[in-house]
Design a protein around this motif. Structure first.
Motif, PDB file in Angstrom:
ATOM      1  N   PHE A  76       3.183  -5.082  -9.845  1.00  2.00           N
ATOM      2  CA  PHE A  76       4.025  -4.088 -11.557  1.00  2.00           C
ATOM      3  C   PHE A  76       3.213  -3.438 -11.891  1.00  2.00           C
ATOM      4  CE2 PHE A  76       3.616  -6.358 -15.290  1.00  2.00           C
ATOM      5  CZ  PHE A  76       4.933  -6.269 -16.163  1.00  2.00           C
ATOM      6  N   LEU A  77       3.879  -2.313 -11.987  1.00  4.67           N
ATOM      7  CA  LEU A  77       3.868  -0.781 -12.567  1.00  4.67           C
ATOM      8  C   LEU A  77       4.105  -0.271 -14.301  1.00  4.67           C
ATOM      9  CD1 LEU A  77       5.887   1.678 -11.298  1.00  4.67           C
ATOM     10  CD2 LEU A  77       5.558  -0.356 -10.078  1.00  4.67           C
ATOM     11  N   ILE A  78       3.793   0.891 -14.309  1.00  2.00           N
ATOM     12  CA  ILE A  78       4.206   1.745 -16.092  1.00  2.00           C
ATOM     13  C   ILE A  78       4.877   2.575 -15.363  1.00  2.00           C
ATOM     14  CG2 ILE A  78       3.711   2.599 -17.944  1.00  2.00           C
ATOM     15  CD1 ILE A  78       1.314   0.599 -18.265  1.00  2.00           C
ATOM     16  N   ILE A 131      -0.174   1.177 -11.775  1.00  4.21           N
ATOM     17  CA  ILE A 131      -0.291  -0.030 -10.938  1.00  4.21           C
ATOM     18  C   ILE A 131      -1.173  -0.461 -11.795  1.00  4.21           C
ATOM     19  CG2 ILE A 131      -0.709  -0.894  -9.074  1.00  4.21           C
ATOM     20  CD1 ILE A 131       2.008   1.801  -8.828  1.00  4.21           C
ATOM     21  N   ILE A 132      -0.757  -1.552 -12.462  1.00  2.00           N
ATOM     22  CA  ILE A 132      -1.178  -2.525 -13.102  1.00  2.00           C
ATOM     23  C   ILE A 132      -2.406  -3.863 -12.217  1.00  2.00           C
ATOM     24  CG2 ILE A 132      -1.031  -4.796 -14.951  1.00  2.00           C
ATOM     25  CD1 ILE A 132      -0.342  -2.112 -15.639  1.00  2.00           C
ATOM     26  N   ALA A 133      -3.307  -3.982 -12.185  1.00  2.00           N
ATOM     27  CA  ALA A 133      -4.460  -4.910 -12.709  1.00  2.00           C
ATOM     28  C   ALA A 133      -4.364  -4.828 -10.125  1.00  2.00           C
ATOM     29  CB  ALA A 133      -3.994  -6.032 -12.617  1.00  2.00           C
ATOM     30  N   LYS A 134      -5.140  -2.850 -10.808  1.00  2.00           N
ATOM     31  CA  LYS A 134      -4.434  -2.231  -8.772  1.00  2.00           C
ATOM     32  C   LYS A 134      -5.747  -3.367  -7.813  1.00  2.00           C
ATOM     33  CE  LYS A 134      -4.293   1.234  -5.691  1.00  2.00           C
ATOM     34  NZ  LYS A 134      -3.856   2.854  -5.527  1.00  2.00           N
ATOM     35  N   SER A 135      -6.680  -3.186  -8.770  1.00  2.00           N
ATOM     36  CA  SER A 135      -8.339  -4.035  -7.889  1.00  2.00           C
ATOM     37  C   SER A 135      -7.889  -5.157  -8.304  1.00  2.00           C
ATOM     38  CB  SER A 135      -9.353  -3.090  -8.857  1.00  2.00           C
ATOM     39  OG  SER A 135      -9.007  -1.335  -8.827  1.00  2.00           O
ATOM     40  N   SER A 136      -7.656  -5.623  -8.366  1.00  2.00           N
ATOM     41  CA  SER A 136      -7.955  -7.840  -8.355  1.00  2.00           C
ATOM     42  C   SER A 136      -6.615  -8.045  -7.384  1.00  2.00           C
ATOM     43  CB  SER A 136      -7.096  -7.862  -9.704  1.00  2.00           C
ATOM     44  OG  SER A 136      -7.195  -7.744 -11.026  1.00  2.00           O
ATOM     45  N   HIS A 137      -7.124  -9.295  -6.776  1.00  2.00           N
ATOM     46  CA  HIS A 137      -6.916 -10.189  -6.123  1.00  2.00           C
ATOM     47  C   HIS A 137      -5.634 -10.618  -6.256  1.00  2.00           C
ATOM     48  CE1 HIS A 137      -6.340 -12.081  -2.618  1.00  2.00           C
ATOM     49  NE2 HIS A 137      -7.005 -13.296  -3.109  1.00  2.00           N
ATOM     50  N   ARG A 138      -4.075  -9.802  -5.541  1.00  2.00           N
ATOM     51  CA  ARG A 138      -3.009  -9.983  -5.857  1.00  2.00           C
ATOM     52  C   ARG A 138      -2.271 -10.628  -4.339  1.00  2.00           C
ATOM     53  NH1 ARG A 138      -0.675  -4.751  -7.132  1.00  2.00           N
ATOM     54  NH2 ARG A 138      -2.968  -3.249  -5.656  1.00  2.00           N
ATOM     55  N   THR A 185      12.153  -8.256   3.893  1.00  3.29           N
ATOM     56  CA  THR A 185      12.151  -6.678   3.323  1.00  3.29           C
ATOM     57  C   THR A 185      11.684  -5.731   4.169  1.00  3.29           C
ATOM     58  OG1 THR A 185      11.356  -7.141   0.911  1.00  3.29           O
ATOM     59  CG2 THR A 185      10.671  -4.850   2.007  1.00  3.29           C
ATOM     60  N   THR A 186      12.033  -4.869   4.584  1.00  7.14           N
ATOM     61  CA  THR A 186      12.302  -4.242   6.235  1.00  7.14           C
ATOM     62  C   THR A 186      11.475  -3.168   5.641  1.00  7.14           C
ATOM     63  OG1 THR A 186      13.802  -2.556   5.996  1.00  7.14           O
ATOM     64  CG2 THR A 186      14.107  -4.492   7.411  1.00  7.14           C
ATOM     65  N   GLU A 187      10.644  -2.017   6.592  1.00  6.66           N
ATOM     66  CA  GLU A 187      10.309  -0.710   6.280  1.00  6.66           C
ATOM     67  C   GLU A 187      10.885   0.818   6.112  1.00  6.66           C
ATOM     68  OE1 GLU A 187       6.726   2.169   8.067  1.00  6.66           O
ATOM     69  OE2 GLU A 187       7.401   0.545   8.994  1.00  6.66           O
ATOM     70  N   GLU A 188      12.532   0.491   6.195  1.00  9.08           N
ATOM     71  CA  GLU A 188      14.057   1.088   6.273  1.00  9.08           C
ATOM     72  C   GLU A 188      13.939   1.069   4.647  1.00  9.08           C
ATOM     73  OE1 GLU A 188      13.098   1.022  10.108  1.00  9.08           O
ATOM     74  OE2 GLU A 188      13.871  -0.762   8.337  1.00  9.08           O
ATOM     75  N   GLU A 189      13.658  -0.109   3.596  1.00 10.14           N
ATOM     76  CA  GLU A 189      13.988  -0.479   2.670  1.00 10.14           C
ATOM     77  C   GLU A 189      13.312  -0.277   1.415  1.00 10.14           C
ATOM     78  OE1 GLU A 189      16.984  -4.718   3.019  1.00 10.14           O
ATOM     79  OE2 GLU A 189      14.666  -4.292   2.918  1.00 10.14           O
ATOM     80  N   VAL A 190      12.216  -0.157   1.990  1.00 15.93           N
ATOM     81  CA  VAL A 190      10.716   0.550   1.355  1.00 15.93           C
ATOM     82  C   VAL A 190      11.374   1.715   1.354  1.00 15.93           C
ATOM     83  CG1 VAL A 190       8.417   0.735   1.152  1.00 15.93           C
ATOM     84  CG2 VAL A 190       9.430  -1.654   1.738  1.00 15.93           C
ATOM     85  N   ASP A 191      11.076   2.613   2.881  1.00 19.04           N
ATOM     86  CA  ASP A 191      11.441   3.923   2.570  1.00 19.04           C
ATOM     87  C   ASP A 191      12.454   5.167   1.249  1.00 19.04           C
ATOM     88  OD1 ASP A 191       9.942   4.716   4.475  1.00 19.04           O
ATOM     89  OD2 ASP A 191      10.718   4.753   6.083  1.00 19.04           O
ATOM     90  N   ALA A 192      13.763   3.575   1.800  1.00 20.64           N
ATOM     91  CA  ALA A 192      14.735   3.577   0.511  1.00 20.64           C
ATOM     92  C   ALA A 192      14.475   3.659  -1.284  1.00 20.64           C
ATOM     93  CB  ALA A 192      16.096   3.118   0.470  1.00 20.64           C
ATOM     94  N   LEU A 193      13.633   2.691  -1.781  1.00 25.33           N
ATOM     95  CA  LEU A 193      12.843   2.111  -2.525  1.00 25.33           C
ATOM     96  C   LEU A 193      11.903   3.591  -3.410  1.00 25.33           C
ATOM     97  CD1 LEU A 193      12.209   0.343  -4.899  1.00 25.33           C
ATOM     98  CD2 LEU A 193       9.935   0.365  -3.448  1.00 25.33           C
ATOM     99  N   LEU A 194      11.566   4.301  -2.122  1.00 22.47           N
ATOM    100  CA  LEU A 194      10.971   5.157  -2.410  1.00 22.47           C
ATOM    101  C   LEU A 194      11.381   5.967  -3.054  1.00 22.47           C
ATOM    102  CD1 LEU A 194       6.818   4.579  -0.865  1.00 22.47           C
ATOM    103  CD2 LEU A 194       8.269   4.050  -2.924  1.00 22.47           C
ATOM    104  N   VAL A 195      12.369   6.623  -1.744  1.00 20.57           N
ATOM    105  CA  VAL A 195      13.389   7.620  -2.213  1.00 20.57           C
ATOM    106  C   VAL A 195      13.820   8.156  -3.170  1.00 20.57           C
ATOM    107  CG1 VAL A 195      15.685   9.281  -1.147  1.00 20.57           C
ATOM    108  CG2 VAL A 195      14.442   8.775   0.170  1.00 20.57           C
ATOM    109  N   SER A 215       0.290  -1.220  -0.331  1.00 20.98           N
ATOM    110  CA  SER A 215       0.267  -0.042  -0.089  1.00 20.98           C
ATOM    111  C   SER A 215       1.000   1.371  -0.029  1.00 20.98           C
ATOM    112  CB  SER A 215      -0.802   0.300   1.069  1.00 20.98           C
ATOM    113  OG  SER A 215      -2.061  -1.282   1.294  1.00 20.98           O
ATOM    114  N   LEU A 216       1.886   1.283   1.138  1.00 22.51           N
ATOM    115  CA  LEU A 216       2.712   2.092   1.188  1.00 22.51           C
ATOM    116  C   LEU A 216       3.196   2.429  -0.569  1.00 22.51           C
ATOM    117  CD1 LEU A 216       4.322   1.247   3.898  1.00 22.51           C
ATOM    118  CD2 LEU A 216       3.058   3.652   3.277  1.00 22.51           C
ATOM    119  N   ILE A 217       3.698   1.845  -0.992  1.00 28.17           N
ATOM    120  CA  ILE A 217       4.562   2.124  -2.098  1.00 28.17           C
ATOM    121  C   ILE A 217       4.119   2.657  -3.500  1.00 28.17           C
ATOM    122  CG2 ILE A 217       5.845   0.163  -4.269  1.00 28.17           C
ATOM    123  CD1 ILE A 217       7.232  -1.627  -2.223  1.00 28.17           C
ATOM    124  N   GLU A 218       2.920   1.518  -3.349  1.00 27.22           N
ATOM    125  CA  GLU A 218       1.298   1.843  -4.695  1.00 27.22           C
ATOM    126  C   GLU A 218       0.895   3.751  -4.686  1.00 27.22           C
ATOM    127  OE1 GLU A 218      -1.348  -1.046  -5.088  1.00 27.22           O
ATOM    128  OE2 GLU A 218       0.826  -2.361  -5.544  1.00 27.22           O
TER     129      GLU A 218
END
Length: 376
Positions: free
Chosen positions: A295-297, A282-289, A356-366, A269-272
């Motif tokens: 997966f994104l454009i 975001i590809i197929a965001k509303s589908s059960h995943r 995967t950690t929250e710190e890694e997710v933060d670094a990804l988004l930055v 959710s944070l990433i998307e």
């Protein structure tokens, strides 16, 4: 349990290969170095290793309520898929085509072609879910076996296995599924499938072990002859080290499944949410995943330079299925879903996992925000 990855590397390509569980692999390696004996031998040392293999087979049997003798260990997911499709050729020697989803791993299509089957692809759309009405139409017109993976390796979309199962049974057909991405990521309804496959390196057990569950214990189901290993289904000395790793890592993954998925769903959710504010689709965001897959454009054309920039920042993502990523071909799954080739070539996949950690997710988004601003 901690990953051996350094803080300098932020890894987001779990769907390609899950980082190994170092303590498990080290313990199993120590066992192997002392007990390296061929499991097919007649000594008590060999029999002990064969017992480890059978213990793992029994574990997967209890996990899925399947027949122990129908579980076959091999070396890779590709080999597991080939054995699964070989069993179709034995069951249906005169069959010329199989009903197949448009989302399969390339090894599944290659296996079908190798055994003389053409793939009759089921229709889909941008949801990433197969059209059940089209599947039923194909079964009515020409009842045939159905091959449909459970979870997409690119989109993470989970297919309606229960409905597919009902349709195949209504028309007296078998239902095979590639569980490579679903195994140990979600609760898998094993009883819905007549045959399935999964692999050790997708869950952190290292390379060298994969599983095929065959529709019955028929010795004619085999890729290799020349030995009676694996209940006559696969000649060749088993990789006792990799098989033991597979069982022990699966136990950890499944024990922590609910807790892990709550965390990964929050990361997803944070990433998307962030990526959408940056103009990504975001590809197929509303589908059960799967809770670990996005997966994104990208809203830029320079995807190759973007990926290089991410790597320079110590962040690893991918363009989708690892078997095709080097070729930089447009994802066939996306083309079948109705996206253009230009859109498909702007896609990247972000997949998380156990470490995967929250710190890694933060670094990804930055890192993503910084590079998108530069390339715009």
């Amino acid at each position: 349990m901690k990953s051996h990855l350094t803080n300098d590397l932020k890894y987001f390509d779990y769907n390609a290969t899950h980082p190994p569980f170092p303590e498990i692999l080290e313990t199993c390696l120590a066992d192997y170095l002392e007990g390296y004996f061929n499991p097919s031998g007649i000594t008590r040392f060999s029999l002990k290793n064969q017992g480890k293999i059978e213990q793992t087979r029994k574990y997967f049997s209890s996990l899925s309520t399947g027949n122990e003798k129908q579980f076959v260990f091999s070396a890779t997911g590709t080999e597991a898929n080939y054995l699964l499709i070989q069993s179709l050729r034995v069951l249906y020697p005169k069959l010329d085509s199989v009903i197949v989803s448009p989302f399969e791993h390339s090894s599944m299509y290659a296996a079908l072609e190798s055994y003389g089957f053409t793939s009759d692809l089921i229709q889909t759309n941008k949801t990433g879910i197969i059209h059940l009405k089209d599947l039923e139409k194909k079964l009515i017109e020409n009842p045939r076996p159905v091959v449909c993976l459970y979870a997409g390796n690119e989109t993470g979309v989970i297919q309606p296995a229960e409905e597919i199962h009902k349709l195949t049974k209504e028309y007296g057909q078998v239902f095979y599924s590639d569980l490579m991405q679903g195994f140990c990521k979600v609760n898998v309804p094993y009883s819905l499938f007549d045959g399935f496959t999964f692999s050790g390196h997708k869950i952190g057990a290292g390379m060298g072990s994969a599983v095929t569950y065959l529709p019955k214990a028929d010795s004619h189901f085999r890729l290799f002859g020349g030995g009676n290993q694996e209940n006559d289904h696969r000649a060749g000395t088993e990789n006792t080290f990799a098989i033991e790793c597979l069982r022990k890592v699966a136990e950890i993954q499944l024990e922590q499944l609910e807790k892990k998925n709550k965390r990964l769903s929050r990361f997803q959710s944070l990433i998307e949410e962030k990526l959408e504010t940056l103009g990504c689709t975001i590809i197929a965001k509303s589908s059960h995943r799967l809770p670990n897959t996005t997966f994104l454009i990208l809203p830029i054309q320079s995807v190759d330079f973007f990926l290089l920039g991410m790597e320079e920042k110590g962040v690893l993502v991918s363009t989708g299925s690892s078997c095709k990523s080097r070729a930089r071909e447009a994802s066939k799954s996306l083309l079948y879903m109705g996206y253009s080739e230009e859109e498909a070539l702007r896609c990247i996949r972000i997949s998380t996992g156990y470490f995967t950690t929250e710190e890694e997710v933060d670094a990804l988004l930055v890192a993503i925000e910084d590079l998108l601003q530069k390339f715009r």
